[in-house]
Design a protein around this motif. Structure first.
Motif, short mmCIF file in Angstrom:
data_model
loop_
_atom_site.label_atom_id
_atom_site.label_comp_id
_atom_site.label_asym_id
_atom_site.label_seq_id
_atom_site.Cartn_x
_atom_site.Cartn_y
_atom_site.Cartn_z
N HIS A 15 8.38 -33.12 6.57
CA HIS A 15 7.91 -33.37 5.21
C HIS A 15 6.65 -32.58 4.87
O HIS A 15 5.91 -32.96 3.95
CB HIS A 15 7.66 -34.87 4.99
CG HIS A 15 8.92 -35.68 4.91
ND1 HIS A 15 9.63 -36.05 6.03
CD2 HIS A 15 9.61 -36.17 3.85
CE1 HIS A 15 10.69 -36.75 5.65
NE2 HIS A 15 10.70 -36.83 4.34
N GLY A 16 6.39 -31.51 5.57
CA GLY A 16 5.20 -30.70 5.31
C GLY A 16 5.33 -29.85 4.07
O GLY A 16 6.43 -29.61 3.56
N LYS A 17 4.17 -29.39 3.57
CA LYS A 17 4.13 -28.51 2.40
C LYS A 17 3.87 -27.07 2.85
O LYS A 17 3.10 -26.85 3.79
CB LYS A 17 3.02 -28.96 1.44
CG LYS A 17 3.17 -30.40 0.96
CD LYS A 17 1.93 -30.82 0.18
CE LYS A 17 1.97 -32.29 -0.17
NZ LYS A 17 0.73 -32.74 -0.86
N VAL A 18 4.48 -26.12 2.16
CA VAL A 18 4.30 -24.71 2.48
C VAL A 18 2.97 -24.23 1.90
O VAL A 18 2.68 -24.45 0.72
CB VAL A 18 5.47 -23.87 1.94
CG1 VAL A 18 5.22 -22.38 2.20
CG2 VAL A 18 6.78 -24.31 2.58
N VAL A 19 2.17 -23.56 2.72
CA VAL A 19 0.87 -23.05 2.29
C VAL A 19 1.02 -21.67 1.65
O VAL A 19 1.61 -20.76 2.24
CB VAL A 19 -0.10 -22.95 3.49
CG1 VAL A 19 -1.41 -22.28 3.07
CG2 VAL A 19 -0.38 -24.34 4.06
#
Length: 206
Positions: A139-143
């Protein structure tokens, strides 16, 4: 091109991509911007969904997107292996390696960054925080951080619909992984005949 050379391309892209993302994540607050030139800035944003910030609605939308990306990366990996095995052109193998590296770079964000980092809103995130990350696994966000506002200003009044509105060209914020994917696709488009020589010859005969 050998699989070893393709692997070197992949490793180099992943290193540059992840080092740049980790640096931004651990040194910038979300939304922080450093103007390098009038037409280029380092701007820290996070992408929760697909390209252009599009999201899949629903509780499991993010999970579905990450699993889809994993399946896509697996398919690209097979394409790369098969192309090397068939001794395809260097331009094709290079392009696939760049696309694979870029896709894998963003997958790492989606899978691990939620667990590995704090939330970046109003504070600089800590790496491997004691209290846990800002989201669960997958569930991480792309930087993203590369911003090229090549032109900013108000559009002429005579332009239909958007006349008089403030407009920025080029507005999307992206990262090294996105760049790698774009370069790989552009190479395939520009050097299509070299990338797929057999297919082009067969089309010419028919």
């Amino acid at each position: 091109m050998s699989l070893k050379k393709a692997s070197i391309i992949i490793v180099l892209v992943l290193l540059i991509d992840q080092i740049s993302k980790i640096y931004i994540k651990t040194n910038f607050v979300l939304g922080e911007e450093i103007r390098v030139f009038e037409w280029f800035s380092i701007l820290f944003v996070e992408n929760e969904g697909m390209a252009w910030g599009t999201k899949i609605p629903g509780e499991y939308g993010k999970l579905f997107l990450t699993l889809f990306r994993l399946a896509a990366v697996a398919g690209i990996a097979y394409w790369l292996w098969d192309s090397v095995k068939k001794k395809s052109s260097a331009i094709l193998v290079t392009s696939i390696a760049l696309i694979f590296a870029g896709a894998l770079g963003n997958i790492i964000d989606s899978v691990f960054y939620g667990v590995a980092f704090e939330e970046s809103y109003r504070n600089v995130a800590e790496f491997l925080p004691a209290d846990g990350g800002y989201a669960g696994l997958f569930h991480g966000k792309v930087v993203d951080m590369l911003y090229f506002p090549l032109w900013e200003g108000y559009l002429p009044e005579w332009i239909p619909f958007w006349g008089g509105d403030f407009f920025t060209f080029f507005e999307p914020v992206f990262n090294i992984a996105d760049t790698s994917i774009s370069v790989g696709v552009i190479l395939l488009l520009l050097f299509n005949k070299k990338a797929f020589p057999k297919e082009n010859k067969e089309e010419g005969k028919s």
